[in-house]
Design a protein around this motif. Sequence first.
Motif, PDB file in Angstrom:
ATOM      1  N   UNK A  42       0.816  -1.205   0.000  1.00 26.13           N
ATOM      2  CA  UNK A  42       0.000   0.000   0.000  1.00 26.13           C
ATOM      3  C   UNK A  42       0.859   1.268   0.000  1.00 26.13           C
ATOM      4  N   UNK A  43       2.006   1.210   0.674  1.00 24.50           N
ATOM      5  CA  UNK A  43       2.846   2.397   0.735  1.00 24.50           C
ATOM      6  C   UNK A  43       3.867   2.441  -0.397  1.00 24.50           C
ATOM      7  N   UNK A  44       3.881   1.430  -1.260  1.00 25.95           N
ATOM      8  CA  UNK A  44       4.861   1.393  -2.342  1.00 25.95           C
ATOM      9  C   UNK A  44       4.760   2.601  -3.284  1.00 25.95           C
ATOM     10  N   UNK A  45       3.558   2.995  -3.760  1.00 24.46           N
ATOM     11  CA  UNK A  45       3.508   4.185  -4.637  1.00 24.46           C
ATOM     12  C   UNK A  45       4.048   5.440  -3.961  1.00 24.46           C
ATOM     13  N   UNK A  46       3.632   5.659  -2.695  1.00 23.77           N
ATOM     14  CA  UNK A  46       4.128   6.834  -1.974  1.00 23.77           C
ATOM     15  C   UNK A  46       5.632   6.756  -1.756  1.00 23.77           C
ATOM     16  N   UNK A  47       6.115   5.576  -1.360  1.00 25.23           N
ATOM     17  CA  UNK A  47       7.546   5.422  -1.111  1.00 25.23           C
ATOM     18  C   UNK A  47       8.358   5.657  -2.384  1.00 25.23           C
ATOM     19  N   UNK A  48       7.823   5.209  -3.519  1.00 22.32           N
ATOM     20  CA  UNK A  48       8.522   5.412  -4.790  1.00 22.32           C
ATOM     21  C   UNK A  48       8.611   6.893  -5.138  1.00 22.32           C
ATOM     22  N   UNK A  49       7.463   7.592  -5.051  1.00 22.98           N
ATOM     23  CA  UNK A  49       7.459   9.022  -5.370  1.00 22.98           C
ATOM     24  C   UNK A  49       8.298   9.820  -4.373  1.00 22.98           C
ATOM     25  N   UNK A  50       8.208   9.446  -3.089  1.00 22.70           N
ATOM     26  CA  UNK A  50       8.987  10.159  -2.071  1.00 22.70           C
ATOM     27  C   UNK A  50      10.479   9.981  -2.316  1.00 22.70           C
ATOM     28  N   UNK A  51      10.874   8.790  -2.722  1.00 22.23           N
ATOM     29  CA  UNK A  51      12.289   8.544  -2.997  1.00 22.23           C
ATOM     30  C   UNK A  51      12.760   9.329  -4.213  1.00 22.23           C
ATOM     31  N   UNK A  52      11.951   9.325  -5.275  1.00 20.63           N
ATOM     32  CA  UNK A  52      12.354   9.984  -6.515  1.00 20.63           C
ATOM     33  C   UNK A  52      12.315  11.506  -6.410  1.00 20.63           C
ATOM     34  N   UNK A  53      11.308  12.048  -5.711  1.00 21.10           N
ATOM     35  CA  UNK A  53      11.102  13.492  -5.693  1.00 21.10           C
ATOM     36  C   UNK A  53      11.703  14.195  -4.482  1.00 21.10           C
ATOM     37  N   UNK A  54      11.965  13.468  -3.396  1.00 23.05           N
ATOM     38  CA  UNK A  54      12.471  14.106  -2.180  1.00 23.05           C
ATOM     39  C   UNK A  54      13.866  13.587  -1.827  1.00 23.05           C
ATOM     40  N   UNK A  55      13.976  12.278  -1.616  1.00 24.48           N
ATOM     41  CA  UNK A  55      15.249  11.737  -1.124  1.00 24.48           C
ATOM     42  C   UNK A  55      16.359  11.884  -2.164  1.00 24.48           C
ATOM     43  N   UNK A  56      16.069  11.525  -3.416  1.00 26.16           N
ATOM     44  CA  UNK A  56      17.104  11.595  -4.444  1.00 26.16           C
ATOM     45  C   UNK A  56      17.600  13.022  -4.679  1.00 26.16           C
ATOM     46  N   UNK A  57      16.711  14.031  -4.826  1.00 27.66           N
ATOM     47  CA  UNK A  57      17.231  15.406  -4.973  1.00 27.66           C
ATOM     48  C   UNK A  57      18.057  15.876  -3.780  1.00 27.66           C
ATOM     49  N   UNK A  58      17.643  15.491  -2.558  1.00 27.56           N
ATOM     50  CA  UNK A  58      18.418  15.884  -1.375  1.00 27.56           C
ATOM     51  C   UNK A  58      19.805  15.245  -1.410  1.00 27.56           C
ATOM     52  N   UNK A  59      19.872  13.965  -1.734  1.00 24.16           N
ATOM     53  CA  UNK A  59      21.169  13.284  -1.804  1.00 24.16           C
ATOM     54  C   UNK A  59      22.048  13.880  -2.907  1.00 24.16           C
ATOM     55  N   UNK A  60      21.436  14.217  -4.041  1.00 24.74           N
ATOM     56  CA  UNK A  60      22.208  14.836  -5.125  1.00 24.74           C
ATOM     57  C   UNK A  60      22.725  16.203  -4.703  1.00 24.74           C
ATOM     58  N   UNK A  61      21.885  16.989  -3.998  1.00 22.09           N
ATOM     59  CA  UNK A  61      22.313  18.306  -3.527  1.00 22.09           C
ATOM     60  C   UNK A  61      23.453  18.186  -2.523  1.00 22.09           C
ATOM     61  N   UNK A  62      23.355  17.216  -1.615  1.00 24.65           N
ATOM     62  CA  UNK A  62      24.434  17.005  -0.639  1.00 24.65           C
ATOM     63  C   UNK A  62      25.726  16.617  -1.357  1.00 24.65           C
ATOM     64  N   UNK A  63      25.629  15.752  -2.355  1.00 25.20           N
ATOM     65  CA  UNK A  63      26.822  15.351  -3.109  1.00 25.20           C
ATOM     66  C   UNK A  63      27.426  16.536  -3.855  1.00 25.20           C
ATOM     67  N   UNK A  64      26.583  17.305  -4.545  1.00 25.58           N
ATOM     68  CA  UNK A  64      27.093  18.436  -5.318  1.00 25.58           C
ATOM     69  C   UNK A  64      27.671  19.536  -4.433  1.00 25.58           C
ATOM     70  N   UNK A  65      27.209  19.610  -3.174  1.00 23.98           N
ATOM     71  CA  UNK A  65      27.724  20.653  -2.286  1.00 23.98           C
ATOM     72  C   UNK A  65      29.198  20.463  -1.964  1.00 23.98           C
ATOM     73  N   UNK A  66      29.741  19.280  -2.206  1.00 24.72           N
ATOM     74  CA  UNK A  66      31.158  19.018  -1.983  1.00 24.72           C
ATOM     75  C   UNK A  66      31.952  19.077  -3.286  1.00 24.72           C
TER      76      UNK A  66
END
Length: 325
Positions: A42-66
């Motif tokens: 049941x939480x798979x659609x939300x978890x997928x969108x949350x990972x793609x739209x929130x977690x991944x951009x945050x991780x990319x921003x943290x990586x690029x900040x270095x």
Amino acid sequence: MEKSSSIEQPSVNRPPLNSPVKPKSRQMKSLFYKVKNSPYLFILPYATLFTLLIIMPVLVAVFLSFTYFNTVQFPEFVGFQNYIDLFTGDTVFLQHAVSSTLLYAVIVGPIGYMMAFFLAWMLSQVPHNVRTIYTVIIYSPSVTGPIMMAIVWRVLFSGDQVGYLNYWLLEWNIIKEPVQFLQSPEFLVPVMIFVGLWGSMGVGFLAMLAGLLNVDKSLYEAAYIDGIRNRWQEIFFITIPSMKPQMLFGAVMAIIGTFNASGIAATLSGGTPPPQYAGWLIVDHASDFGFIRYEMGYASAVTVVLLLIVVLFNKISYKLFGEKD
């Protein structure tokens, strides 16, 4: 020739009656029901969108900040150099962006939050038809966004005689010459805060209104029997404790909305950056380095710092309105 009285049946390996092994069809059916009723499904659609739209951009921003990344060449790792430059050499960030953002958030956030609750409480006392009309009117400025509202308010605060405020101040002989409200740093920041408050009745306001309309009315009757005598006691002892989830949601949305604001002072003043960087917010600083100077690594460091500030203020709001359980 005598026929055999019994026909020998081929031997079949059947499991004993009390065997724990189930037939394959029953095993597949049981597995299907387990997967179908799994909460993870049941939480798979939300978890997928949350990972793609929130977690991944945050991780990319943290990586690029270095890194040093100009959007053309491959990112070059520079370690903590972006953060060192940000806190030791960037005077615009320290003296203008951080201070203006905190001032804007501290004023617009709490005052807008209290205004949202007060207006929602007032609307909960009126009939349904009238409430719907007033809700649309109050909510509509947040739909257009602060930048659109800044464009509208430029007509009111214009620095010549055409501006409505200057016109009436001159007519009433309060001033002798037009005041440059949008070009003077001492006036630009209060105007920006005023515009931010005007457009702060957003989703949090609607959540509070929904929470107020769903408070159990019998609680008020029991409270008056127990000794409550006025509306203020009713609000603080019954209404607010009964709608803590909506209050928490409104607080989080107010924090995110104020810290995510950008471009208001520049739109009001008609230039980027605004005069003497008055009203220059952290998101403006990140946008300047990321989309004008194309220093994405440095801009990512600015956004990471902003993320940490937002997380800190969200922790405070959870302490105030979160459930202790």
